[in-house]
Design a protein around this motif. Structure first.
Motif: not given
Length: 315
Positions: A240-245, A282-285, A290-294
């Motif tokens: 997510g961080v990679l996509m957001f960057i 959007i995908i990064g977020t 998803a990781g946070f909910l996991g």
């Protein structure tokens, strides 16, 4: 109790008595204190009645009957939970696994100190096209993914220290990967033994070609669970961080270009980089969430009931 023999089965009424007699002869000739736990996984033939009859003649016979067919992994889970032996041996009920292997399997656990001994059907009597070739491909992929150098993950004939089966969770269709689950739990002494494979004597196999598709999907699942099951944020958060960057980088580029390089050019919304930036952010977020909910689910999950037992014998 020296040995617990756990046997999951589905519609194997022709072979149960013969298998019991064979196991009993091996146990008695080696002076083992033993129990045989049959798990009837929702059979629709006379399998349960035969198990009941055997239990009246031999107190070492125990039975668990599922209300319906829940699958081999669930049957093994129930059998492991009931097992009282120092060494637990699993085998199939179709007479393709040879009970004469039991003493050596027991010694490899008890005397050699192995945690798991996995059977290897080096010479098979199955169809080459529907079983042998797919099995070789499956085992190759399993070795590459899990890091365990086993030749036959699918072999039902295996032996375990009791501590192993009491400290792992067998769910879904993970029965093929119990050695991998054991390794992930810290039981590192895992070895392999060539065992005799026999042609099926009665009935037909209960597994079709789809089991290999399911097996590969389970392999991906267990790879993910073993690496990121306890901390899913390490995977989803990083992606997510990679996509957001990436999206943020495109946004900065578009902003600088519009303000300082080409202020009278096309609108930002008319440029393809704008949609790349928007989609990436959007995908990064979403991946990060998803990781946070996991992480929340991992920390709050409770054990679910995965099967319903309708009857028990001597348990």
């Amino acid at each position: 109790m020296q040995i617990s023999i756990v046997i999951p089965l589905l519609n194997e009424q022709e072979s149960i008595k013969e298998l019991h007699d064979w196991i009993a002869n091996v146990m008695q000739s080696n002076h083992f204190l033993y129990e045989i736990i049959f798990i009837d996984d929702g059979s629709t033939d006379g399998s349960w009645q035969i198990i009941q009859e055997l239990s009246t003649k031999n107190n070492a016979v125990k039975g668990i009957q599922f209300l319906k067919n829940f699958g081999k992994s669930q049957a093994l889970h129930a059998g492991f939970k009931a097992a009282q032996g120092d060494v637990v041996i699993t085998m199939d009920a179709d007479l393709q696994d040879n009970p004469e292997e039991i003493p050596e399997l027991y010694n490899l656990i008890k005397e050699d100190g192995n945690h798991v001994v996995s059977g290897w059907k080096k010479k098979r009597y199955d169809s080459i096209i529907t079983k042998n070739i797919p099995s070789k491909l499956f085992n190759w992929a399993a070795r590459r993914t899990s890091g365990l150098k086993l030749n036959d993950f699918n072999c039902g004939l295996k032996a375990y220290q009791s501590d192993v089966i009491k400290n792992i969770e067998v769910s879904g269709d993970m029965h093929r990967y119990i050695p991998v689950l054991a390794k992930n739990a810290g039981f590192s002494k895992i070895t392999e033994k060539i065992v005799q494979h026999q042609a099926r004597k009665y009935g037909s196999t209960k597994f079709g070609a789809e089991r290999f598709v399911n097996g590969f999907l389970d392999l991906i699942t267990i790879w993910f669970v073993s690496k990121f099951g306890r901390q899913p944020m390490h995977l989803f958060g990083a992606l997510g961080v990679l996509m957001f960057i990436v999206g943020l980088g495109f946004s900065i580029y578009l902003g600088v270009d519009k303000l300082y390089v080409n202020p009278v050019g096309r609108l930002i919304t008319e440029r393809p980089q704008f949609y790349i930036a928007l989609a990436s952010m959007i995908i990064g977020t979403q991946l990060f969430l998803a990781g946070f909910l996991g992480e929340i689910m991992v920390r709050s999950r409770k054990n679910d009931t995965r099967y319903t037992i309708s009857n028990k014998i001597n348990i």
